[in-house]
Design a protein around this motif. Structure first.
Motif, PDB file in Angstrom:
ATOM      1  N   ALA A 189      25.498  46.761  58.148  1.00 55.63           N
ATOM      2  CA  ALA A 189      25.943  45.651  57.633  1.00 55.63           C
ATOM      3  C   ALA A 189      25.189  44.448  58.239  1.00 55.63           C
ATOM      4  O   ALA A 189      25.613  43.432  57.844  1.00 55.63           O
ATOM      5  N   GLY A 190      23.930  44.500  59.197  1.00 55.60           N
ATOM      6  CA  GLY A 190      23.706  43.891  59.500  1.00 55.60           C
ATOM      7  C   GLY A 190      24.336  43.099  61.105  1.00 55.60           C
ATOM      8  O   GLY A 190      23.882  42.461  61.624  1.00 55.60           O
ATOM      9  N   VAL A 191      25.558  43.642  61.705  1.00 55.29           N
ATOM     10  CA  VAL A 191      25.968  42.923  62.914  1.00 55.29           C
ATOM     11  C   VAL A 191      25.369  43.267  64.248  1.00 55.29           C
ATOM     12  O   VAL A 191      24.802  44.477  64.192  1.00 55.29           O
ATOM     13  N   PRO A 192      24.663  42.542  65.193  1.00 51.38           N
ATOM     14  CA  PRO A 192      23.618  42.539  65.759  1.00 51.38           C
ATOM     15  C   PRO A 192      23.844  43.703  67.654  1.00 51.38           C
ATOM     16  O   PRO A 192      25.269  43.668  67.082  1.00 51.38           O
ATOM     17  N   ASN A 193      23.251  44.328  67.877  1.00 55.43           N
ATOM     18  CA  ASN A 193      24.000  44.624  68.896  1.00 55.43           C
ATOM     19  C   ASN A 193      24.859  45.995  69.255  1.00 55.43           C
ATOM     20  O   ASN A 193      25.086  46.138  70.127  1.00 55.43           O
ATOM     21  N   MET A 194      25.020  46.855  67.651  1.00 58.17           N
ATOM     22  CA  MET A 194      25.869  47.160  68.297  1.00 58.17           C
ATOM     23  C   MET A 194      25.342  49.225  68.691  1.00 58.17           C
ATOM     24  O   MET A 194      26.005  49.717  68.273  1.00 58.17           O
ATOM     25  N   MET A 195      24.197  49.193  68.442  1.00 51.55           N
ATOM     26  CA  MET A 195      23.099  50.507  69.556  1.00 51.55           C
ATOM     27  C   MET A 195      22.658  49.995  71.012  1.00 51.55           C
ATOM     28  O   MET A 195      22.704  48.973  71.023  1.00 51.55           O
ATOM     29  N   ALA A 199      25.843  48.775  73.871  1.00 53.81           N
ATOM     30  CA  ALA A 199      26.955  48.805  72.791  1.00 53.81           C
ATOM     31  C   ALA A 199      28.189  48.459  72.893  1.00 53.81           C
ATOM     32  O   ALA A 199      29.264  47.826  71.962  1.00 53.81           O
ATOM     33  N   LEU A 200      29.223  49.315  73.379  1.00 52.00           N
ATOM     34  CA  LEU A 200      30.186  49.762  73.208  1.00 52.00           C
ATOM     35  C   LEU A 200      30.711  47.934  74.105  1.00 52.00           C
ATOM     36  O   LEU A 200      32.405  47.370  73.302  1.00 52.00           O
ATOM     37  N   THR A 201      30.424  47.302  75.057  1.00 50.01           N
ATOM     38  CA  THR A 201      30.868  46.199  75.335  1.00 50.01           C
ATOM     39  C   THR A 201      30.902  45.385  74.608  1.00 50.01           C
ATOM     40  O   THR A 201      31.012  43.740  74.047  1.00 50.01           O
ATOM     41  N   ASN A 202      29.475  45.022  73.477  1.00 57.96           N
ATOM     42  CA  ASN A 202      29.202  44.720  72.615  1.00 57.96           C
ATOM     43  C   ASN A 202      30.116  44.746  71.292  1.00 57.96           C
ATOM     44  O   ASN A 202      30.070  43.537  70.593  1.00 57.96           O
ATOM     45  N   LEU A 203      30.925  45.655  71.443  1.00 57.27           N
ATOM     46  CA  LEU A 203      31.777  45.897  70.294  1.00 57.27           C
ATOM     47  C   LEU A 203      32.861  45.270  71.185  1.00 57.27           C
ATOM     48  O   LEU A 203      33.858  44.791  69.776  1.00 57.27           O
ATOM     49  N   ALA A 204      33.029  45.342  71.674  1.00 54.64           N
ATOM     50  CA  ALA A 204      33.922  44.811  71.955  1.00 54.64           C
ATOM     51  C   ALA A 204      34.173  43.263  72.383  1.00 54.64           C
ATOM     52  O   ALA A 204      35.002  42.869  71.496  1.00 54.64           O
ATOM     53  N   GLU A 205      33.116  42.643  72.447  1.00 53.99           N
ATOM     54  CA  GLU A 205      32.758  41.168  72.386  1.00 53.99           C
ATOM     55  C   GLU A 205      32.988  41.093  70.569  1.00 53.99           C
ATOM     56  O   GLU A 205      33.651  39.867  70.147  1.00 53.99           O
ATOM     57  N   TYR A 206      32.444  41.813  70.613  1.00 54.31           N
ATOM     58  CA  TYR A 206      32.585  41.339  68.365  1.00 54.31           C
ATOM     59  C   TYR A 206      34.132  42.235  67.844  1.00 54.31           C
ATOM     60  O   TYR A 206      34.922  40.529  67.234  1.00 54.31           O
ATOM     61  N   VAL A 207      34.858  42.418  68.357  1.00 55.96           N
ATOM     62  CA  VAL A 207      36.065  43.012  67.819  1.00 55.96           C
ATOM     63  C   VAL A 207      37.071  41.431  68.305  1.00 55.96           C
ATOM     64  O   VAL A 207      37.904  41.353  67.290  1.00 55.96           O
ATOM     65  N   LEU A 208      36.869  41.374  69.225  1.00 51.78           N
ATOM     66  CA  LEU A 208      37.522  39.948  69.937  1.00 51.78           C
ATOM     67  C   LEU A 208      37.484  39.147  69.428  1.00 51.78           C
ATOM     68  O   LEU A 208      38.658  38.092  69.402  1.00 51.78           O
ATOM     69  N   ALA A 209      35.828  38.938  69.533  1.00 60.18           N
ATOM     70  CA  ALA A 209      35.893  37.369  68.857  1.00 60.18           C
ATOM     71  C   ALA A 209      36.157  37.344  67.195  1.00 60.18           C
ATOM     72  O   ALA A 209      36.655  35.874  67.099  1.00 60.18           O
ATOM     73  N   ARG A 210      36.399  37.974  66.634  1.00 61.27           N
ATOM     74  CA  ARG A 210      36.658  37.923  65.366  1.00 61.27           C
ATOM     75  C   ARG A 210      37.922  38.681  65.030  1.00 61.27           C
ATOM     76  O   ARG A 210      38.329  37.723  64.006  1.00 61.27           O
TER      77      ARG A 210
END
Length: 226
Positions: A189-195, A199-210
């Motif tokens: 879907a275009g979300v950066p830094n998911m790989m 990536a798990l830390t980036n996922l945490a920051e993404y779901v928390l920020a959103r």
């Protein structure tokens, strides 16, 4: 103007414009964290109203940890300051593994415009394609609940897949597949830094920020699982 309020050990300290709240090892500070812990600076930091806003200043020679309202942690370097605009936690490291936490609540500026971080429509949607399903949310909360905790349980890093799966009572493979599939959908879907290796830390920051998982979700999740 409404004062800011700093909470420490269940005690509230109001701070009006023109006043300065200090915290550290010294008994002369407004909040004396621990007079016997020489790891803490005598004056570790201060909170004051200057130039039309509330500020946290690091007066020590070490770093202060600053945790925003969604659970994301940043570092405030020595002799630097940061504006306080939302509920903020300040963590001061002590001897051993001990830490001291302050919660700072600042008044909202009258008439200031605010913008929701949640898109219009279904609040569980990420864009038009990627949905957070109930089982996804369970997995995210199990992995990242440490970010949402208050000190001393606050831990700004993901659990391992094994630990999160055990918390849910799931096989590790079930949790791993669900999170990896979610990351893949976000990446497409275009979300950066998911790989990649963080990536798990980036996922945490993404779901928390959103705000896809919040402290309210954590409390409801715990109540439901009892």
């Amino acid at each position: 103007m409404t004062p800011a309020t700093v909470f420490s050990d269940d005690r509230a300290y109001p701070v009006a414009p023109g006043e300065t709240l200090t915290f550290g090892r010294s008994k002369e500070c407004t909040i004396c964290l621990d007079p016997g812990d020489t790891t803490i600076s005598r004056r570790a930091g201060k909170i004051s109203y200057e130039s039309g806003g509330w500020w946290l200043a690091n007066l020590s020679s070490g770093n202060l940890a600053v945790v925003d309202e969604v659970g994301l942690r940043s570092v405030l370097a020595p002799k630097r300051r940061v504006a306080l605009e939302t509920v903020t936690r300040v963590i001061v490291s002590g001897a051993g593994n001990r830490s001291h936490a302050l919660r700072v609540e600042v008044p909202t500026t009258t008439g200031a415009a605010t913008e929701s971080l949640v898109p219009d429509g279904d609040p569980t949607a990420i864009g038009d394609e990627v949905l957070i399903r109930p089982a996804d949310r369970d997995a995210l909360l199990a992995l990242f609940s440490g970010y949402l905790e208050d000190p001393p349980r606050y831990k700004p890093y993901p659990r391992t897949y094994e630990a999160a799966a055990a918390l849910l009572g799931w096989p590790r493979t079930k949790l791993t597949k669900r999170i990896e599939y979610l990351r893949t959908r976000l990446d497409k879907a275009g979300v950066p830094n998911m790989m990649g290796h963080i990536a798990l830390t980036n996922l945490a920051e993404y779901v928390l920020a959103r705000r896809l998982i919040t402290k309210d979700d954590l409390h409801a999740w715990r109540h439901y699982r009892r």
